[in-house]
Design an enzyme around this catalytic site. Structure first.
Site, short mmCIF file in Angstrom:
data_model
loop_
_atom_site.label_atom_id
_atom_site.label_comp_id
_atom_site.label_asym_id
_atom_site.label_seq_id
_atom_site.Cartn_x
_atom_site.Cartn_y
_atom_site.Cartn_z
N ASP A 170 34.54 -7.35 5.56
CA ASP A 170 35.57 -8.69 6.18
C ASP A 170 36.69 -8.08 6.81
OD1 ASP A 170 33.64 -11.08 5.80
OD2 ASP A 170 35.05 -11.84 3.92
N GLU A 228 42.32 3.17 2.03
CA GLU A 228 42.27 2.90 0.92
C GLU A 228 43.66 1.60 1.87
OE1 GLU A 228 41.57 4.82 -3.20
OE2 GLU A 228 42.59 6.13 -1.87
N ARG A 234 45.40 -0.17 5.42
CA ARG A 234 45.73 -0.34 6.93
C ARG A 234 45.45 0.46 8.05
NH1 ARG A 234 49.02 -2.67 8.68
NH2 ARG A 234 48.47 -4.47 9.42
N SER A 283 50.04 1.85 4.82
CA SER A 283 50.30 1.08 5.91
C SER A 283 50.56 2.29 6.66
CB SER A 283 51.10 -0.11 5.76
OG SER A 283 50.93 -0.18 7.72
N ALA A 308 49.70 6.01 -2.27
CA ALA A 308 49.40 4.38 -2.20
C ALA A 308 50.87 4.12 -1.80
CB ALA A 308 48.78 4.49 -4.18
N GLU A 339 54.90 10.56 0.40
CA GLU A 339 54.70 10.44 -1.23
C GLU A 339 54.20 9.24 -1.86
OE1 GLU A 339 58.68 9.57 -3.15
OE2 GLU A 339 58.25 11.62 -4.89
N ALA A 340 53.68 9.20 -2.57
CA ALA A 340 53.03 7.71 -2.28
C ALA A 340 54.58 6.13 -2.94
CB ALA A 340 52.58 7.52 -4.25
N LYS A 368 66.44 12.77 12.15
CA LYS A 368 65.58 11.00 12.30
C LYS A 368 64.04 11.70 11.88
CE LYS A 368 68.25 8.45 14.60
NZ LYS A 368 68.78 7.37 15.77
#
Length: 295
Positions: A144, A177, A179, A197, A220, A235-236, A255
């Protein structure tokens, strides 16, 4: 390019619901309860696209382009998909076949006579990829979460919380894992970590096309609004937008967009000062992909 397709249309309005283009490019059977009950109609179509650089001009045209992406015949961002949201219609994707959302009650009443418990998987303009194209050498834990038009290279694994949108995906064996949004490509040996993401071309109407290079890790719950080059690590929990101020080893503060696409960088947040820093990733090992998992 010319392909044979099997089309479903709404029986009342004639609106095209979907088109399936078999890889073999020859007639193959397909059926559903909605067709049997007269709520949808099926027919065969021959679709030809003379120029993939020109915008699509019909729902049938859009479906063929999405198939070409999912078949890995063309990479993301190489096929013109301008205006597809205006062409595609919302469809109720059900266990009895695709129907217009306003026909759901009619379908529910009709399938009751077949002792069929109707399940509505989604109401969306895009269907699941695997119902139309099954990529070779790919693992998808939750079908899905992968839309038709996703581009998944052999050796790719999409875990349960991974999501890959249309016109996006992997161009080498990779772990997804998080988006992967429209326009985004992920290079070989990279890992899009759980809950992470990547800002795509539909996010806030942005036009910048972001990517992740090879052997890179998006940690993550992290996120990026810039591109990562090869052998980069974020880094997570760290989200880097184009305007994020990043402190370099030299002490300069820039930036993040000025670092977009550069290789060999580790992005981290200093736990004492809170400053976002970019240092060399040389000597940093995040373990890489599990070779057995992606074989």
């Amino acid at each position: 390019m010319k392909r044979w397709g099997h089309r479903y249309r709404d029986a009342r309005t004639g609106v095209t619901l979907d088109v399936w283009f078999p890889r073999a490019n020859k007639p193959r059977k397909r059926g559903c309860l909605a067709e049997k009950l007269g709520i949808t109609q099926a027919d065969a179509v021959d679709i030809e696209i003379a120029d993939l650089d020109a915008p699509p001009n019909s729902i049938e045209d859009v479906y063929l382009r999405l198939h070409l992406l999912s078949e890995c015949q063309h990479r993301p961002n190489t096929v013109n998909l301008e205006g597809i949201f205006g062409l595609l219609t919302n469809v109720a994707w059900t266990s009895a076949g695709p129907v217009l959302p306003e026909r759901l009650d009619d379908l529910r009443d009709s399938v009751a006579g077949d002792n069929h418990h109707l399940v509505v998987h989604s109401i969306d303009k895009f269907p699941r990829m695997v119902d139309y194209v099954v990529p070779e050498g790919v693992r998808i834990a939750d079908a899905d979460r992968v839309r038709l038009g996703a581009h998944l290279w052999p050796g790719t694994t999409v875990m349960h919380e991974g999501f890959v949108n249309f016109n996006a995906g992997t161009i080498g064996a990779a772990m997804v894992e998080g988006r992967v949004t429209p326009g985004v490509i992920v290079g070989a040996g990279s890992d899009v970590g759980a809950g992470s993401s990547i800002m795509g071309t539909l996010s806030g109407g942005g036009k910048e096309v972001n990517a992740i290079g090879e052997r890179s890790l998006l940690g993550a719950n992290a996120g990026i609004g810039i591109s990562l080059g090869d052998q980069c690590v974020v880094e997570a929990g760290l989200y880097i937008t184009a305007g994020t101020l990043v402190k370099l080893v030299s002490g300069d503060v820039v930036k993040a967009k000025t670092l977009s696409g550069q290789s060999g960088l580790l992005f981290r947040r200093n736990s004492q000062t809170g400053a976002v820093e970019a240092v060399s990733s040389e000597g940093v090992s995040w373990g890489g992909l599990n070779a057995n998992l992606h074989a």
